[in-house]
Design an enzyme around this catalytic site. Structure first.
Site, PDB file in Angstrom:
ATOM      1  N   PRO A   1      -3.285  -4.693   0.258  1.00  0.00           N
ATOM      2  CA  PRO A   1      -3.116  -3.806   1.425  1.00  0.00           C
ATOM      3  C   PRO A   1      -4.209  -4.072   2.456  1.00  0.00           C
ATOM      4  O   PRO A   1      -5.395  -4.143   2.128  1.00  0.00           O
ATOM      5  CB  PRO A   1      -3.250  -2.399   0.823  1.00  0.00           C
ATOM      6  CG  PRO A   1      -3.037  -2.573  -0.640  1.00  0.00           C
ATOM      7  CD  PRO A   1      -3.504  -3.944  -0.981  1.00  0.00           C
TER       8      PRO A   1
ATOM      9  N   GLN B   1       0.302   2.358  -0.627  1.00  0.00           N
ATOM     10  CA  GLN B   1      -1.046   2.772  -1.002  1.00  0.00           C
ATOM     11  C   GLN B   1      -1.387   4.082  -0.299  1.00  0.00           C
ATOM     12  O   GLN B   1      -1.235   4.198   0.921  1.00  0.00           O
ATOM     13  CB  GLN B   1      -2.079   1.710  -0.623  1.00  0.00           C
ATOM     14  CG  GLN B   1      -3.473   2.038  -1.140  1.00  0.00           C
ATOM     15  CD  GLN B   1      -4.510   1.008  -0.754  1.00  0.00           C
ATOM     16  OE1 GLN B   1      -4.923   0.943   0.396  1.00  0.00           O
ATOM     17  NE2 GLN B   1      -4.940   0.190  -1.715  1.00  0.00           N
TER      18      GLN B   1
ATOM     19  N   CYS C   1     -11.987   2.690  -0.580  1.00  0.00           N
ATOM     20  CA  CYS C   1     -12.144   2.536   0.870  1.00  0.00           C
ATOM     21  C   CYS C   1     -13.568   2.908   1.279  1.00  0.00           C
ATOM     22  O   CYS C   1     -14.046   4.002   0.975  1.00  0.00           O
ATOM     23  CB  CYS C   1     -11.144   3.406   1.614  1.00  0.00           C
ATOM     24  SG  CYS C   1     -11.272   3.279   3.419  1.00  0.00           S
TER      25      CYS C   1
ATOM     26  N   ASN D   1     -10.224  -9.042  -6.866  1.00  0.00           N
ATOM     27  CA  ASN D   1     -10.085  -9.073  -5.415  1.00  0.00           C
ATOM     28  C   ASN D   1     -11.430  -9.439  -4.803  1.00  0.00           C
ATOM     29  O   ASN D   1     -12.470  -8.929  -5.221  1.00  0.00           O
ATOM     30  CB  ASN D   1      -9.607  -7.717  -4.901  1.00  0.00           C
ATOM     31  CG  ASN D   1      -9.423  -7.683  -3.390  1.00  0.00           C
ATOM     32  OD1 ASN D   1      -9.649  -6.672  -2.752  1.00  0.00           O
ATOM     33  ND2 ASN D   1      -9.021  -8.792  -2.806  1.00  0.00           N
TER      34      ASN D   1
ATOM     35  N   ALA E   1      -6.484 -11.183   0.374  1.00  0.00           N
ATOM     36  CA  ALA E   1      -6.586 -10.285   1.522  1.00  0.00           C
ATOM     37  C   ALA E   1      -6.956 -11.071   2.777  1.00  0.00           C
ATOM     38  O   ALA E   1      -6.096 -11.611   3.459  1.00  0.00           O
ATOM     39  CB  ALA E   1      -7.608  -9.182   1.237  1.00  0.00           C
TER      40      ALA E   1
END
Length: 640
Positions: free
Chosen positions: A315, A369, A400, A502, A527
């Site tokens: 995302p 998400q 986040c 990630n 990403a």
């Protein structure tokens, strides 16, 4: 190359050290995180924008001072609302119903319509059409924007736009209906399943001092070095002693939803249920454990998704929109996920937030998400998404790093509150039968990782997959991702929990190293690498640049013309999604946002050392043609 431009009188930043010495080796440049570009392609750095502005404004100091003394008038909300209403009534805001058909009588609101009905005035003030063809004309269907389309001259006929509307509705799903939006506006939406789950988990209550005490104790654990969430936290929950000085001004999201009960949030040993006669029955530990097992959906009862070795597009806020995902999906991505949506905004029926959940028909394995700070908010959101949307899995963002999200208790803030994490994951997984995944960072503070101490619990709480971004919240996106810690978490994960890595996957060598070092790793999320490395293959078929490098195990030297083709496809998909009218064309800022990443790519043929690393800073360089040089510019003005 022999025809590449050269300047023998220029000493570039890559040729000169800070002490004045020149001719750095590629190894020395890599050690300083500077891209080792071949010397024949180097160019002098362009003058900074601040220097240019100072040179222009320095002759007129008085005018500069007078401009700095001008104070911009702050408008009130009433003024802004009035201006917004007047803007809608201007001739440029033609009624959509009239614009589609060209008939003044097509609007059902007649004189009560908020938009203009003057077709002649609109045509007189309408800007000149843009170059190119209308995307709907290319699809051989009537344009749904009619007269307001910025490509009106390419329309073949004035047929009804009903076919185009049907085409758009069939290609995109997960829209917000007006009936549901009105219920959300009026706070009359029923969340029967979510409320029952929240009550069964003992997470209901108003002005709870117990919740406040738990958060206080969790903060104490964080300050003492992020101890494991175990016996200490359980003791804090069951402790009935409450500090009278604790302020109970912070309520859960259930309090904001006008919860009618006046009881405190019950502890784990004080849960009660309502029997058939309607009376509350207090349960002991044995009965409570049995009821929890019956309410909680077993992981084997959920529809499981095998992420192993799949190309997962992570995302991406702002740039991970539907047109970009559509490009990536056509180009080879296996799994796509929508942009992060805030739970509170979804429950309020905000159309802009619901637009982040939209799904294209080409996304065959798609998830959304969400981000929330409280279990009841997240539980209601997942129930609403399960009812109104078509998704394959729901991902909860707990990593986040943005301040506005963290300050509300969501995102990375949850890493400091493991009991809150537990409540959110359990509430979400028990509310829906779809797989619930979680995305986290290594920890809140740099050097104080803690996901390894929670990974076993995360699997038992109901999550089917865990994506770990190998940076802390404090790091944001600085430094390199800590993959060694990701491997450590993978070793501790239970067999029922898939772990996804990630961070900094920028070449097929990165992918191979991560997969070979830890075979238990299900897959790697891609990403920023997908934003920077995306192109078109020579054989006309669209393929993702980075994805193709991974599949074909080679470094791919893409030409500038092939890179331009993918941008053209993105622009066409964007016009189909956002519209070809004035407002739709103005969304080109999404394209410019993406270009701010693609300019960081350095062609393989220009490098002394391959592959390019994600943290390399490229010096100023010439491309092998004018288009390649233009694509290396970081100036957004060149794309306007």
């Amino acid at each position: 190359m022999d025809d590449s431009p050269k300047d023998t009188n220029v000493v570039t930043s890559s040729e000169m050290n800070s002490d004045g010495s020149t001719h750095q080796t590629p190894e020395e440049l890599v050690a300083r995180a500077i891209a080792p570009i071949k010397r024949q392609f180097l160019r002098p750095p362009p003058p900074s924008r601040t220097t240019q502005n100072d040179a222009v404004s320095s002759p007129d100091v008085n005018s500069k001072q007078s401009q700095s003394n001008v104070v911009k008038e702050k408008k009130s909300k009433r003024q802004l609302k009035r201006e917004h209403r007047q803007e809608k009534q201007s001739a440029l805001n033609l009624c959509p119903g009239i614009a589609k058909t060209g008939d003044v009588n097509a609007c059902s609101y007649k004189d009560k319509c908020r938009f203009s009905h003057d077709i002649q005035a609109f045509i007189a003030q309408k800007p000149v059409d843009l170059e190119g063809d209308c995307p709907y004309t290319q699809a051989e269907v009537p344009c749904p924007y009619g007269l307001t389309c910025r490509f009106t001259g390419t329309h073949r006929d004035s047929a009804s736009a009903a076919t185009a509307n049907v085409l758009k509705k069939s290609s995109e799903v997960n829209g917000l209906s007006k009936d549901v939006q009105k219920l959300l506006w009026k706070n009359k939406m029923c969340f029967t399943k979510a409320d029952a789950v929240i009550k069964s988990l003992g997470l209901v209550g108003t002005k709870s001092k117990i919740k406040k005490s738990v958060d206080k104790e969790e903060d104490k654990v964080v300050s003492n070095g992020f101890q494991a969430a175990g016996e200490t936290e359980c003791k804090n929950v069951t402790d009935n002693s409450v500090d009278p000085s604790v302020d109970a001004s912070t309520f859960s999201a259930a309090d904001e939803m006008d919860c009618e009960t006046d009881e405190l949030r019950p502890s784990k040993k004080a849960k009660s249920v309502v029997d058939e006669k309607g009376s509350n029955v207090r349960l002991n530990d044995d009965v409570l454990a049995e009821s929890d097992r019956s309410l909680k959906i077993h992981p084997r009862e959920k529809k499981l998704i095998d992420f192993r070795d799949k190309m997962y597009l992570a995302p991406l806020t702002t740039v991970g929109n539907l047109p970009f995902r559509r490009v990536c999906k056509i180009l080879g991505a296996d799994v796509t996920c929508g942009e992060m949506a805030m739970c509170v905004n979804l429950l309020q029926g905000q159309a802009s937030e619901w637009a982040l959940l939209r799904r294209h028909s080409s996304e065959d394995l798609f998830g959304v998400q969400i981000c929330g700070a409280h279990p009841d908010t997240v539980a209601r959101t997942v129930e609403l998404i399960d009812k109104e949307c078509t998704v394959d899995f729901i991902d909860i963002n707990m990593g986040c790093p943005i301040d506005i999200v963290v300050n509300k208790g969501a995102g990375s803030c949850l890493l400091t509150k493991p009991l809150r994490m537990k409540g959110i994951i359990e509430a979400a997984s028990c509310t829906v039968d779809k797989p619930v995944t979680v995305k986290v960072r290594t920890g809140y503070f740099e050097g104080k990782n803690r996901i390894d101490s929670l990974i076993t619990d995360i699997g038992s709480w109901g999550a089917t997959a865990l994506a770990i971004h190998g940076r802390s919240r404090q790091q944001r996106y600085s430094k390199l991702a800590d993959w060694d810690y990701t491997y450590q978490c993978t070793r501790k994960a239970p067999s029922t929990l898939q772990v996804l890595g990630n961070g900094d996957v920028f070449s097929y060598l990165d992918w191979n190293n991560h997969k070979s070092n830890r075979p238990e790793l299900s897959t790697c999320m891609i990403a920023r690498g997908a934003l920077i490395k995306l192109a078109v293959t020579v054989n006309v078929h669209l393929q993702p640049w980075l994805f193709t490098e991974i599949k074909e195990q080679r470094h791919w030297d893409i030409s500038s013309g092939e890179r331009l083709n993918i941008l053209k496809d993105y622009a066409r998909f964007g016009l189909e999604h956002w519209g070809s009218d004035r407002k739709g064309v103005e969304t080109r800022h999404f394209l410019l946002e993406w270009l701010s990443y693609t300019c960081r790519y350095i062609p393989v043929g220009l490098l002394d050392v391959v592959p390019q690393r994600l943290n390399w800073r490229p010096p100023s360089y010439y491309g092998r043609d004018d288009l390649e040089t233009l694509m290396a510019s970081d100036s957004a003005g060149l794309g306007m």
